[in-house]
Design an enzyme around this catalytic site. Structure first.
Site, PDB file in Angstrom:
ATOM      1  CG  ASP A  95      -0.076  -4.369   3.101  1.00 59.87           C
ATOM      2  OD1 ASP A  95       0.145  -3.249   1.267  1.00 59.87           O
ATOM      3  OD2 ASP A  95      -0.162  -3.545   3.661  1.00 59.87           O
TER       4      ASP A  95
ATOM      5  CG  HIS B  13      -0.554  -0.204   2.574  1.00 54.76           C
ATOM      6  ND1 HIS B  13      -0.150  -1.184   3.147  1.00 54.76           N
ATOM      7  CD2 HIS B  13       0.278   1.313   3.327  1.00 54.76           C
ATOM      8  CE1 HIS B  13       0.598  -0.823   4.612  1.00 54.76           C
ATOM      9  NE2 HIS B  13       0.652   0.364   4.792  1.00 54.76           N
TER      10      HIS B  13
ATOM     11  CB  SER C 138       3.118   2.250   6.494  1.00 55.63           C
ATOM     12  OG  SER C 138       2.278   1.251   5.862  1.00 55.63           O
TER      13      SER C 138
END
Length: 512
Positions: free
Chosen positions: A168, A138, A259
């Site tokens: 992911d 992402h 992230s």
């Protein structure tokens, strides 16, 4: 005496020259010899020449060595997106608004042509000295331009080597050499309660290190399951869920921008890729989640070797046992995975596993949740051999399986895969006992024991605790009958049953 000294000197000089030649030859051959290596092999070569001096610092609760070793290998990932994508509502974010800030998605308001292009931010982990970087899917998905800012402030363009929505994860590459590398650890060895560090680029800050402990393992939080758009639902192509969620949960502080960054142990070894937080505000509220590095290594090696992820399957449908559903399933066991059905021609069916078996172990690793099984299988490929230990008739039995690829999960139903149809429902079922039949006033049926966010049952608001009495006009009492009933009509699915409050209902929706 002088002759002996001279002989020793010549021998020593020869050894020094020979060693230098060997090292020089290795350096010349090194770039070419790396091409066919896995990440583990590349790292062994790197750390053989750059041995780690870190010792575990948990006794003194001093993380200075680990932080100093890891921080140079964690990078800032900066992404740029097209204005047209932003004006159309931005790039689709399957994780929902709760996670937008953490994931670093750009704002969705349409910018004017005079405004700069929308941008995002995240982190990444250098895993080879020649520029391969692990991050989250992402973080880089749909980006027109990806830049990596190194710890020495250099800014380099990156290209995507591979992306996998189901985990992911993404692998990106920059053109650089002699980069600092974060050492890969073993997430199987991670223990609840051990100290960990989270390293990344949160908020608007530079490289940041925070500390905490491992709070839990094998967590499923439901953010990777595909969601159903109620306004644009296509019954001819319902979303299926092949995602793998088995997160390491930590209370180390992570925020937006973290992230894709590193979760490392006290030895400075990478044990996870930070990916999500549980938050109502978009900022840290106590819980962070990281993808186990063993799963990440396998995905990255697939990108390097095959250009895509090769995933193996056991070929079973199952549900987690617990105190609430054990009696309904006719067992006293409250731990393990109850096999609802096996896929015809799949690995489990060929090996002899049957409905009603309870999966207890995979290759001697205890299996207590669907997440733990998914994680272990997620590190394997089609053709790999595994041993499943199941409880059958009160006795433990071992079965040797050879994992199948995607084709091994398919069941034909007039051109439609019935397993896809079943998975699109997003529900698990258990047989009704006599007490439940009496309570609901029915003579047959299956109880809905769980529903998945974004799937058909969730879309039509069919909650857990509902009783399904018939599918496509055929009465159902167990999972085998559910699968059989789904085959009765390749155009429509007709569900009838009783809601938890006792009201009868009927839902009909089309399939191709």
């Amino acid at each position: 005496m002088n002759r002996n000294v001279k002989r020793i000197g010549v021998t020593l000089l020869t050894a020094i020259v020979g060693g230098a030649v060997a090292i020089g030859a290795y350096k010349i051959l090194e770039p070419n010899s790396m091409s066919g290596m896995s990440l583990d092999q590349r790292q062994k070569v790197y750390f053989a020449n750059n041995p780690s001096q870190i010792t575990s610092s948990t006794g003194a609760i001093d993380f200075t060595q680990a932080a100093a070793a890891v921080s140079p290998g964690v990078v800032h990932v900066r992404t740029t997106y097209s204005r047209s994508m932003a004006s159309n509502g931005g790039v689709s974010d399957p994780f929902g608004d709760m996670f937008q800030d953490f994931f670093g998605k750009r704002q969705r308001s349409a910018p004017s042509q005079n405004m700069p292009a929308p941008m995002g931010k995240g982190s990444g982990v250098i895993v080879t000295s020649d520029g391969y970087i692990m991050t989250n899917n992402h973080v880089v998905e749909d980006a027109e331009k990806i830049e990596v800012i190194l710890s020495d402030k250099r800014v380099l363009n990156a290209k995507v080597i591979g992306r996998d929505k189901n985990t992911d994860l993404a692998l990106i590459k920059i053109n650089a050499t002699d980069l600092p590398v974060v050492k890969l650890g073993n997430s199987d060895n991670v223990k609840v309660g051990e100290w960990v560090l989270a390293v990344g680029y949160p908020l608007t800050l530079e490289s940041t290190v925070t500390a905490g402990i491992v709070s839990a393992k094998s967590r499923q939080i439901g953010i990777l399951a595909p969601e159903i758009d109620r306004n644009n639902y296509d019954p001819n192509n319902p979303p299926t869920n092949s995602s793998i969620e088995s997160y390491i949960q930590t209370d180390a502080v992570i925020n937006k921008g973290n992230s894709g960054g590193a979760l490392v142990n006290a030895n400075g070894e990478l044990i996870g890729i930070n990916s999500a937080i549980a938050s109502q505000t978009g900022t840290y509220e106590g819980y962070g989640f990281a993808i186990p590095v063993n799963l990440a290594k396998k995905v990255m090696d697939d990108f390097l070797k095959y250009g895509e992820v090769k995933r193996g399957y056991i070929g079973v449908t199952f549900q987690e046992l617990n105190f609430d559903n054990a009696e309904q399933l006719g067992t006293k066991e409250i731990e393990g995975l109850y096999v609802n059905s096996t896929v015809e021609g799949g690995a489990a069916a060929i090996a002899g596993i049957k409905k009603g078996d309870i999966i207890k172990k995979l290759n001697d690793h205890e299996i207590t949740s669907s997440a733990s099984l998914q994680e272990k299988i997620g590190t394997m490929r089609p053709g790999d051999k595994v041993t499943l230990t199941v409880l059958r008739d009160g006795k433990m039995k071992n079965f040797d399986l050879t994992l199948k690829g995607d084709a091994g999960m398919k069941l034909a139903n007039n051109g439609k895969e019935v397993t896809e149809v079943a998975n699109s429902l997003g529900a698990t079922f258990s047989p009704l006992n006599d007490a439940a039949k009496k309570k609901y006033g029915v003579s047959n049926g299956v109880l809905v024991t769980s529903t998945a966010p974004g799937k058909v049952f969730d879309m039509y608001e069919i909650p857990r605790g509902t009783v399904i009495t018939s599918i496509n006009g055929k009465g159902v009492n167990n999972n085998d009958q559910v699968m059989s009933a789904l085959k009765q009509n390749d155009q429509m699915i007709d569900l009838r049953g009783v809601t938890p409050d006792g009201s009868t209902f009927r839902v009909t929706f089309p399939i191709k």
